[in-house]
Structures are given as C-alpha cells and as structure tokens.
Scaffold this active site. Structure first.
Site, mmCIF file in Angstrom:
data_model
loop_
_atom_site.group_PDB
_atom_site.id
_atom_site.type_symbol
_atom_site.label_atom_id
_atom_site.label_comp_id
_atom_site.label_asym_id
_atom_site.label_seq_id
_atom_site.Cartn_x
_atom_site.Cartn_y
_atom_site.Cartn_z
ATOM 1 N N ARG A 92 -4.153 -1.489 -9.919
ATOM 2 C CA ARG A 92 -5.085 -2.454 -9.354
ATOM 3 C C ARG A 92 -6.348 -1.782 -8.843
ATOM 4 O O ARG A 92 -7.424 -2.330 -8.891
ATOM 5 C CB ARG A 92 -4.386 -3.208 -8.221
ATOM 6 C CG ARG A 92 -5.079 -4.480 -7.850
ATOM 7 C CD ARG A 92 -4.284 -5.274 -6.849
ATOM 8 N NE ARG A 92 -4.136 -4.566 -5.601
ATOM 9 C CZ ARG A 92 -3.464 -5.052 -4.566
ATOM 10 N NH1 ARG A 92 -2.851 -6.217 -4.662
ATOM 11 N NH2 ARG A 92 -3.384 -4.370 -3.458
ATOM 12 N N TYR A 93 -6.178 -0.580 -8.320
ATOM 13 C CA TYR A 93 -7.340 0.219 -7.904
ATOM 14 C C TYR A 93 -7.541 1.282 -8.972
ATOM 15 O O TYR A 93 -6.560 1.812 -9.495
ATOM 16 C CB TYR A 93 -7.053 0.923 -6.581
ATOM 17 C CG TYR A 93 -6.716 0.019 -5.424
ATOM 18 C CD1 TYR A 93 -7.710 -0.607 -4.689
ATOM 19 C CD2 TYR A 93 -5.383 -0.178 -5.058
ATOM 20 C CE1 TYR A 93 -7.382 -1.415 -3.614
ATOM 21 C CE2 TYR A 93 -5.057 -0.984 -3.980
ATOM 22 C CZ TYR A 93 -6.060 -1.599 -3.256
ATOM 23 O OH TYR A 93 -5.740 -2.391 -2.190
ATOM 24 N N ARG A 141 -5.565 4.700 -8.193
ATOM 25 C CA ARG A 141 -4.156 4.736 -7.763
ATOM 26 C C ARG A 141 -3.305 3.859 -8.662
ATOM 27 O O ARG A 141 -3.751 2.799 -9.073
ATOM 28 C CB ARG A 141 -4.002 4.157 -6.361
ATOM 29 C CG ARG A 141 -4.475 4.999 -5.248
ATOM 30 C CD ARG A 141 -4.793 4.156 -4.017
ATOM 31 N NE ARG A 141 -6.174 3.701 -4.062
ATOM 32 C CZ ARG A 141 -6.743 2.962 -3.122
ATOM 33 N NH1 ARG A 141 -6.070 2.584 -2.066
ATOM 34 N NH2 ARG A 141 -7.999 2.600 -3.235
ATOM 35 N N CYS A 186 17.435 -2.310 -3.055
ATOM 36 C CA CYS A 186 17.176 -1.778 -1.723
ATOM 37 C C CYS A 186 18.507 -1.774 -0.982
ATOM 38 O O CYS A 186 19.428 -2.487 -1.363
ATOM 39 C CB CYS A 186 16.191 -2.656 -0.960
ATOM 40 S SG CYS A 186 14.640 -2.895 -1.827
ATOM 41 N N CYS A 209 15.003 -7.447 2.835
ATOM 42 C CA CYS A 209 14.219 -8.020 3.929
ATOM 43 C C CYS A 209 13.746 -9.389 3.474
ATOM 44 O O CYS A 209 13.134 -9.512 2.415
ATOM 45 C CB CYS A 209 13.020 -7.140 4.243
ATOM 46 S SG CYS A 209 13.376 -5.381 4.152
ATOM 47 N N CYS A 240 10.156 -9.975 2.132
ATOM 48 C CA CYS A 240 9.674 -9.052 1.103
ATOM 49 C C CYS A 240 8.559 -9.674 0.254
ATOM 50 O O CYS A 240 8.694 -10.786 -0.248
ATOM 51 C CB CYS A 240 10.832 -8.657 0.203
ATOM 52 S SG CYS A 240 10.342 -7.519 -1.090
ATOM 53 N N ARG A 264 7.582 -8.647 -2.605
ATOM 54 C CA ARG A 264 7.895 -8.585 -4.042
ATOM 55 C C ARG A 264 9.213 -9.262 -4.352
ATOM 56 O O ARG A 264 9.910 -8.889 -5.288
ATOM 57 C CB ARG A 264 7.953 -7.128 -4.521
ATOM 58 C CG ARG A 264 6.606 -6.519 -4.641
ATOM 59 C CD ARG A 264 6.517 -5.315 -5.557
ATOM 60 N NE ARG A 264 5.215 -4.738 -5.314
ATOM 61 C CZ ARG A 264 4.999 -3.669 -4.562
ATOM 62 N NH1 ARG A 264 6.007 -3.002 -4.053
ATOM 63 N NH2 ARG A 264 3.770 -3.246 -4.341
ATOM 64 N N ASP A 304 1.564 -11.118 3.520
ATOM 65 C CA ASP A 304 0.995 -11.680 2.294
ATOM 66 C C ASP A 304 1.478 -13.107 2.086
ATOM 67 O O ASP A 304 2.566 -13.467 2.521
ATOM 68 C CB ASP A 304 1.399 -10.820 1.088
ATOM 69 C CG ASP A 304 0.780 -9.437 1.155
ATOM 70 O OD1 ASP A 304 -0.399 -9.335 1.534
ATOM 71 O OD2 ASP A 304 1.488 -8.452 0.841
ATOM 72 N N ASP A 356 -4.291 -8.031 2.557
ATOM 73 C CA ASP A 356 -4.402 -7.891 1.105
ATOM 74 C C ASP A 356 -5.006 -9.180 0.571
ATOM 75 O O ASP A 356 -4.419 -10.248 0.723
ATOM 76 C CB ASP A 356 -3.008 -7.657 0.510
ATOM 77 C CG ASP A 356 -3.009 -6.518 -0.477
ATOM 78 O OD1 ASP A 356 -3.983 -6.430 -1.252
ATOM 79 O OD2 ASP A 356 -2.054 -5.730 -0.481
ATOM 80 N N LYS A 371 -6.818 -4.360 -0.426
ATOM 81 C CA LYS A 371 -6.628 -4.379 1.021
ATOM 82 C C LYS A 371 -7.959 -4.193 1.737
ATOM 83 O O LYS A 371 -8.733 -3.324 1.365
ATOM 84 C CB LYS A 371 -5.700 -3.240 1.435
ATOM 85 C CG LYS A 371 -4.281 -3.403 0.957
ATOM 86 C CD LYS A 371 -3.429 -2.228 1.409
ATOM 87 C CE LYS A 371 -2.085 -2.227 0.739
ATOM 88 N NZ LYS A 371 -2.159 -1.972 -0.715
#
Ligand SMILES: *Cc1c(COP(=O)(O)O)cnc(C)c1O
Ligand code: SF4
Length: 375
Positions: free
Chosen positions: A120-121, A124, A133, A137, A140, A142, A301, A338, A345
């Site tokens: 996206r950048y 990076r 995981c 959570c 989350c 994602r 988000d 974001d 961000k």
C-alpha cells in the site's frame, strides 16, 4: 540465574504448542474453566443463557473463538468491564453490525499485487503469513480472513513473494504479519528471514505479533537464537491494557532484547477497555518499564463487526491531550487513524494551535538570548 528464570530459558517448542492445543475453543470449555457457579454471580451470567449459546455458534462460524489458558487467567469475572473478557468474548454485534458495513475498508485486498502481500505504501510491504493466532481478538481489523480454518501454503507463496520484493527496489521494509506470524514453526520463520536478509535493498524486517501478550511461552530460546542470527529484527507487539504486562512477559521481553531485538508496541483504542487517560498513562509507562517503546495508538478501523469497540475521534483526541505533559515523551505513542480506501495512516496531533504558541514563545526566547549575547 534464579530458578524461575532458568525455567523460562529452558522452555521449549513443545511447551507452547501444547499450551496452544490446550487452549479454550468452545463456550462449554470456557464455562468449565471460569466455573459455572462463579459466572452465575458475575456480570457475565448472560453467557450461560440459551440465546447466547446459539449466537456464539453463529459468531464462531464467522470468526473463531479461541483463548489461551494463560490469557484467560488474567481475567476478573467480577469486573463488568474486564479488559481481558471484553477483548475475547464473542458479541452478537459482530455479525449484526449496526454501524460499520465494510469488511475491508482499508482496501488491503485491492492493494495486494500477490495474494497475501499488501503493498500500500511504496516503500513497505506487509506479508500476511498465517490465519492463526493464539487468541482471537474480537476487534481484529483483519477478521475477514484471520481465524480461517484453512492454512496458507507458505512454500507456494514464498518464491513469488521473495521475487516480487527482489524486483521492487523501492521496498525498504518487510512486515511479517497475519494473523500471527509466530504461530508458524521456527523453521519457516528462519527460512523467511534467511531469504529476506539476502535482499540488499531491504533496510528493515518487522514481525507483528501478539504472542508476547497472549502466549508468552512462544518466546523460546530457539526462537531468540534465530532472531539473533538475523540481527537486526524489530518485533512489534500489541498490548492494550496494563494488566497484560505480567512477570512472565517481563522476562520474555528481556530475553528478546538480549537477542538484539528492538521491541515496539501498538495498541488499539477500545471502548470500555482502555479509553481513558489514566489506563493509557499506566499502560505506556509500564511498557517503558518493560523495555518496550509505545509506537502507535490506533484509532479503531471501521471494519464490519467491530463498531461496539469504537471510540469517537473527539474522545481519542481528548485522551491524548490529557496524556501530553503527563507522560515522558518516550512513553507517548503516535495516535494514528488509518484512512479508508487505503489512504494510509495519519497521525493526529491535538493542540496544534497551542503548539504553535509554544513555538512562537521559543523563538522569542531565542531572540532574547541573542540580544543578550550581542550586548
Ligand atoms: C500499517 C501498515 C504498514 C506499516 O506502517 P508504519 O506506519 O510504517 O508502521 C505497512 N503496510 C500496511 C498495509 C499497513 O497497514
Ligand atoms: S492477534 Fe492480531 S491478527 Fe490475531 S486476532 Fe488479535 S488483532 Fe487479529
């Protein structure tokens, strides 16, 4: 070396895998672990109701339920806003979100030139390495793919992703993420690091993991040896509440740092969990005491199924404003939002006007000093 430390140094891969196998994966197991009688007398008695049981199943099919015994042991049933329970207990709003409608508002999938690689950048890339995981959570960002029961074929992706990074000289950093990349076996982690370290134009390798929070036993001697071998590696953890910073975490972070790892933390601002200045003050101070630099505080988000964790931007700014001047600069992360549609961000800085007045005052002082010097 004292005995508790030697235990930590000698715990092995077998130990965390067993702990993961023994983690709690159903509502029945959770009720058993917490104790039915205790739950009955607590603010969480609703989880014993038949209707909750039905909803639990539905939610679980979308985004799995799992918690390690270590992590759930930190919970306090008699606190109606228990920061541990609120992070892990499924809520019907996850599949009936009244506010957020999009599963991928940050458009990560559109910005993936290769499946599982988000670019996206320009400088990076984020490599999605695992659906798994230790603890899922509920907030989350994602959750559209995390906890999916399939496994990602790392072997299959490895070659094309490494080639992509090799051929893009603009890429300075690779972020290993997921899911949790430390849910992979050591040998995969080592293989990935081995290939990445041979790419000349890479300056930085980061591992984004919540294992130090949810399954600290994952930080084994073997893993630390690998990280030391591929020095320098940055590990970015995800502590949201001071209660998560336990004695075992302290020892494990110390061990990571002795292996030459830079340890940073990102937190998410979460309703009723950490959305007040005194909790965050304690969290950020305690992180520093544990040798972890608070890097980001994320504004939640706008992902489908997470709006019950949302804190308004106004409230977030007010909290950050209160923290300024209360915590040393080193114990203040950047508060970031974001932008939707993959905008990236952006840091939110409260009191821009006040800062400007500060600057003017500084310039005034400097001019006065110069005048004094000339005289
Ligand atoms: C957050 C993020 C990064 C890393 O951003 P930093 O500001 O460098 O921490 C990289 N790629 C994606 C897709 C991200 O969401
Ligand atoms: S550890 Fe990270 S990726 Fe996994 S469920 Fe929690 S927030 Fe999502």
């Amino acid at each position: 070396m004292n005995s508790s430390l030697s235990n930590i140094y000698f715990d092995t891969n077998k130990y965390w895998k067993k702990e993961l196998q023994n983690s709690i994966k159903t509502l029945e197991e959770l009720i058993d672990f917490l104790g039915k009688e205790r739950i009955k007398k607590s603010p969480y008695s609703y989880i014993l109701e038949e209707s909750y049981k039905k909803n639990f199943q539905k939610i679980h099919q979308n985004f799995r339920f799992q918690v390690t015994k270590y992590y759930i042991s930190l919970a306090n049933l008699y606190n109606q806003n228990c920061p541990i329970l609120l992070q892990i207990l499924p809520n019907i709003k996850e599949i009936e979100d009244p506010v957020f409608k999009e599963k991928d508002p940050l458009r990560e999938e559109i910005h993936s030139p290769i499946p599982e690689l988000v670019h996206r950048y320009p400088d990076r890339v984020l490599w999605y390495l695992s659906h798994n995981c230790a603890v899922y959570c509920r907030f989350c960002m994602r959750k559209r793919k995390v906890s999916h029961p399939s496994t990602i074929s790392i072997k299959q992706n490895l070659f094309s992703i490494i080639e992509y990074i090799k051929n893009n000289k603009n890429i300075k950093e690779v972020i290993l993420s997921g899911g949790d990349p430390l849910s992979l076996e050591d040998k995969f982690i080592e293989e990935i690091l081995f290939h990445l370290k041979r790419i000349e134009h890479l300056y930085s390798i980061r591992i984004h993991t919540r294992m130090p929070v949810t399954l600290p036993y994952r930080i084994t001697e073997e893993l630390c040896n690998i990280l030391e071998k591929y020095y320098p590696v940055t590990v970015v953890t995800h502590f949201n509440h001071p209660i998560e910073l336990t004695d075992i975490v302290y020892e494990k972070i110390k061990f990571l740092k002795k292996s030459g790892v830079l340890v940073l933390n990102q937190s998410v601002l979460l309703k009723n969990i950490n959305d007040n200045a005194s909790i965050l003050e304690e969290l950020f101070l305690k992180l520093i005491k544990f040798g972890i630099k608070p890097y980001y505080l994320h504004h939640c988000d706008e992902v489908y199924g997470t709006s019950h964790f949302r804190v308004s931007l106004q409230k977030g700014i007010e909290i950050i404003r209160q923290l300024q001047g209360r915590n040393p600069g080193i114990a203040l992360p950047k508060y970031v939002v974001d932008l939707p549609d993959g905008g990236g961000k952006i840091p939110i800085v409260p009191n821009i006007l006040k800062n400007m007045i500060h600057q003017i005052r500084n310039i005034y002082v400097i001019i006065m000093l110069i005048i004094k010097y000339i005289n």
